[in-house]
Design an enzyme around this catalytic site. Structure first.
Site, PDB file in Angstrom:
ATOM      1  CB  SER A  62      -0.937   0.010   1.204  1.00 23.99           C
ATOM      2  OG  SER A  62      -0.214  -0.103   2.416  1.00 23.99           O
ATOM      3  N   GLY A  71      -2.110  -4.252   0.810  1.00 26.61           N
ATOM      4  CA  GLY A  71      -2.232  -5.523   1.498  1.00 26.61           C
ATOM      5  C   GLY A  71      -1.268  -6.591   1.034  1.00 26.61           C
ATOM      6  CG  ASN A 113       0.916  -5.516   4.354  1.00 20.08           C
ATOM      7  OD1 ASN A 113       0.449  -4.765   5.206  1.00 20.08           O
ATOM      8  ND2 ASN A 113       0.884  -5.218   3.060  1.00 20.08           N
ATOM      9  CG  ASP A 131      -3.877   4.516   8.560  1.00 25.92           C
ATOM     10  OD1 ASP A 131      -2.933   5.326   8.654  1.00 25.92           O
ATOM     11  OD2 ASP A 131      -4.099   3.850   7.532  1.00 25.92           O
ATOM     12  CG  HIS A 137      -1.656   3.401   4.940  1.00 27.86           C
ATOM     13  ND1 HIS A 137      -2.580   2.786   5.751  1.00 27.86           N
ATOM     14  CD2 HIS A 137      -1.152   2.449   4.122  1.00 27.86           C
ATOM     15  CE1 HIS A 137      -2.645   1.509   5.433  1.00 27.86           C
ATOM     16  NE2 HIS A 137      -1.782   1.271   4.450  1.00 27.86           N
TER      17      HIS A 137
END
Length: 209
Positions: free
Chosen positions: A17, A54, A82, A165, A168
């Site tokens: 991402s 992801g 991830n 969040d 990011h």
């Protein structure tokens, strides 16, 4: 067989991402910003953004053969975050990253590889955190790749540079990431362009008559 130098350098950014630019406009994500830096210098570079939100290193192994159907001059390997966040065993991550690099070089022996180092928060325990951190310098050393020690240097953990969040980067964060990547990528591009220029300026030997 055509041995003429390529008209442009193809830089493939294989990532998650972060490369995909989750939460920002496509032209605000670091791959686009890196491409703009090359364009501003008049360099014949094409950035192929192969980032998928992801994505894990296992996903990268599954996609690399498809990406290698077209020439890769420089691979920026931005995967692993991830894996770390999901608690995947570091040995699995290490094997997958090494596989991606090996397959790229098997197809394109002259391809340069830049491995983007990552870190994970300590919520899964200090042993996992340290083991994960060590994956990237270890692979870079053993497989002789270029290394960005920490892709999110100056961005990770900085609230004003990340989205709500806290994971990011926002567009300001992506600007810093682009500078971090460019610091390693630019000298490689410059060297490749110089090599191509030398090839074009060297007279082709003529057969004896």
């Amino acid at each position: 067989m055509d041995n003429s130098p390529p008209a442009e350098l193809r830089v493939v950014i294989l990532g998650n991402s972060l490369a995909a630019g989750y939460g920002v406009a496509p032209d605000e994500a670091f791959p686009a910003l890196v491409g703009q830096k090359a364009m501003d210098r008049g360099w014949p570079v094409r950035i192929i953004n192969a980032g998928i939100s992801g994505e894990t290193t296992s996903g990268g192994v599954g996609r690399i053969e498809w990406l290698l159907r077209e020439r890769v001059d420089i691979l920026v390997l931005e995967l692993g975050a991830n894996d770390g966040l999901r608690g995947i065993l570091p040995t699995v991550t290490r094997t997958n990253l090494a596989t991606i690099i090996a397959r790229t070089r098997a197809r394109y022996p002259d391809a340069a590889v830049i491995l983007a180092g990552m870190q994970v928060p300590p919520n899964l325990g200090p042993a996992h955190t340290e083991s994960f951190r060590g994956i990237f310098p270890e692979i870079a050393r053993k497989m002789n790749t270029h290394l960005i020690p920490f892709l999110l240097e100056g961005v990770g953990g900085e609230a004003e540079l990340n989205q709500a969040d806290g994971i990011h980067p926002n567009r300001e964060g992506h600007k810093i990431i682009a500078e971090t990547v460019w610091h390693t990528l630019a000298p490689i591009i410059a060297s490749r362009i110089e090599k191509v220029t030398d090839q074009l300026s060297t007279p082709t030997p003529q057969p004896d008559t």
